[in-house]
Design a protein around this motif. Structure first.
Motif, PDB file in Angstrom:
ATOM      1  N   SER A 153     -17.160  11.779   8.545  1.00 21.88           N
ATOM      2  CA  SER A 153     -17.928  10.572   8.246  1.00 21.88           C
ATOM      3  C   SER A 153     -19.344  10.752   8.784  1.00 21.88           C
ATOM      4  O   SER A 153     -19.620  11.669   9.551  1.00 21.88           O
ATOM      5  N   ARG A 154     -20.229   9.863   8.342  1.00 26.52           N
ATOM      6  CA  ARG A 154     -21.627   9.935   8.748  1.00 26.52           C
ATOM      7  C   ARG A 154     -21.987   8.711   9.573  1.00 26.52           C
ATOM      8  O   ARG A 154     -21.543   7.612   9.280  1.00 26.52           O
ATOM      9  N   LEU A 155     -22.805   8.921  10.567  1.00 25.01           N
ATOM     10  CA  LEU A 155     -23.395   7.830  11.334  1.00 25.01           C
ATOM     11  C   LEU A 155     -24.880   7.835  11.025  1.00 25.01           C
ATOM     12  O   LEU A 155     -25.562   8.835  11.261  1.00 25.01           O
ATOM     13  N   LEU A 156     -25.364   6.733  10.461  1.00 23.60           N
ATOM     14  CA  LEU A 156     -26.767   6.644  10.070  1.00 23.60           C
ATOM     15  C   LEU A 156     -27.534   5.748  11.026  1.00 23.60           C
ATOM     16  O   LEU A 156     -27.042   4.692  11.422  1.00 23.60           O
ATOM     17  N   THR A 157     -28.746   6.180  11.368  1.00 19.78           N
ATOM     18  CA  THR A 157     -29.661   5.309  12.092  1.00 19.78           C
ATOM     19  C   THR A 157     -31.035   5.393  11.432  1.00 19.78           C
ATOM     20  O   THR A 157     -31.394   6.415  10.849  1.00 19.78           O
ATOM     21  N   TYR A 158     -31.764   4.313  11.529  1.00 21.30           N
ATOM     22  CA  TYR A 158     -33.126   4.223  10.990  1.00 21.30           C
ATOM     23  C   TYR A 158     -34.015   3.717  12.115  1.00 21.30           C
ATOM     24  O   TYR A 158     -33.822   2.599  12.593  1.00 21.30           O
ATOM     25  N   GLY A 159     -34.946   4.549  12.547  1.00 20.33           N
ATOM     26  CA  GLY A 159     -35.799   4.154  13.661  1.00 20.33           C
ATOM     27  C   GLY A 159     -34.989   3.786  14.891  1.00 20.33           C
ATOM     28  O   GLY A 159     -35.369   2.902  15.644  1.00 20.33           O
ATOM     29  N   GLY A 160     -33.848   4.449  15.081  1.00 22.31           N
ATOM     30  CA  GLY A 160     -32.984   4.184  16.226  1.00 22.31           C
ATOM     31  C   GLY A 160     -32.044   3.010  16.054  1.00 22.31           C
ATOM     32  O   GLY A 160     -31.290   2.678  16.955  1.00 22.31           O
ATOM     33  N   ILE A 161     -32.076   2.358  14.893  1.00 24.68           N
ATOM     34  CA  ILE A 161     -31.222   1.188  14.632  1.00 24.68           C
ATOM     35  C   ILE A 161     -30.065   1.616  13.736  1.00 24.68           C
ATOM     36  O   ILE A 161     -30.283   2.231  12.683  1.00 24.68           O
ATOM     37  N   ALA A 162     -28.844   1.286  14.124  1.00 24.22           N
ATOM     38  CA  ALA A 162     -27.666   1.641  13.338  1.00 24.22           C
ATOM     39  C   ALA A 162     -27.745   1.027  11.943  1.00 24.22           C
ATOM     40  O   ALA A 162     -28.250  -0.083  11.770  1.00 24.22           O
ATOM     41  N   PHE A 163     -27.238   1.778  10.974  1.00 16.16           N
ATOM     42  CA  PHE A 163     -27.290   1.336   9.588  1.00 16.16           C
ATOM     43  C   PHE A 163     -26.723  -0.072   9.410  1.00 16.16           C
ATOM     44  O   PHE A 163     -27.267  -0.872   8.650  1.00 16.16           O
ATOM     45  N   GLY A 164     -25.638  -0.401  10.097  1.00 16.76           N
ATOM     46  CA  GLY A 164     -25.022  -1.722   9.955  1.00 16.76           C
ATOM     47  C   GLY A 164     -25.979  -2.868  10.233  1.00 16.76           C
ATOM     48  O   GLY A 164     -25.876  -3.928   9.625  1.00 16.76           O
TER      49      GLY A 164
END
Length: 189
Positions: A153-164
């Motif tokens: 599975s993948r764990l995504l973050t954007y600018g240190g913020i979790a995708f959720g």
């Protein structure tokens, strides 16, 4: 200053814009109480008040003069989810009215088109587009392979913020973009 919102009862994503540039973003959250001794109606009233207070705090902190946002337009997976969406819309609209702040709204389709140019964009495509537009790094971490499924599975973050959480922020950013040519954004920022 403009407050852009992605309206939801459990998670309302927000981004404060000044002259087209994001100044602060986050997610206002409310959670149902798990205690069986608390009536559902009381819990929903408490969550409504909490969301209104959180929105008011952002408005007051930044001197917001206008609100734009994505309002859910239906299509929920259950009657409870539809009720939550309707409740959240009422909270946000009433809060804006009580604070004397004008508001302008767009649909989820408007948000998708503003972010990606297509009406069928996924949450990740919207997040990718807004992260790219506003200079936030996307990081993908792969987890170990699952013994049950054999897949990673993948764990995504954007600018240190979790995708959720970022998916709600990205929708708020895209709502601002969808309404950028409107009167409210033109006048208030």
């Amino acid at each position: 200053m403009i407050l852009a919102l992605d309206v939801g009862l459990s998670n309302t994503g927000y981004c404060v814009f000044e002259n087209g540039k994001p100044q602060e973003w986050g997610v206002c959250t409310t959670s149902p109480v798990k205690k069986k001794t608390v009536r559902v109606a009381d819990d929903r009233a408490d969550r409504s008040a909490s969301l209104a207070r959180q929105i008011r705090a952002v408005v007051e902190k930044h001197g917001v003069t206008g609100i734009v946002g994505e309002l859910p337009s239906g299509g929920a997976q259950s009657a409870k989810a539809m009720g939550d969406m309707t409740q959240a819309v009422g909270i946000v609209a009433a809060t804006a009215a009580l604070l004397g702040i004008p508001a302008e709204w767009c649909t989820p389709t408007d948000v998708k088109k503003a972010a990606t140019g297509k009406a069928s964009a996924s949450k990740e495509e919207i997040a990718d587009a807004m992260a790219k537009k506003y200079g936030l790094e996307k990081v993908v971490k792969h987890t170990k392979e699952s013994k049950k499924t054999g897949k990673r599975s993948r764990l995504l973050t954007y600018g240190g913020i979790a995708f959720g959480n970022f998916e709600h922020i990205a929708d708020a950013m895209a709502a601002y973009n969808a309404l950028a040519g409107g009167i409210l954004v033109t006048l208030a920022g």
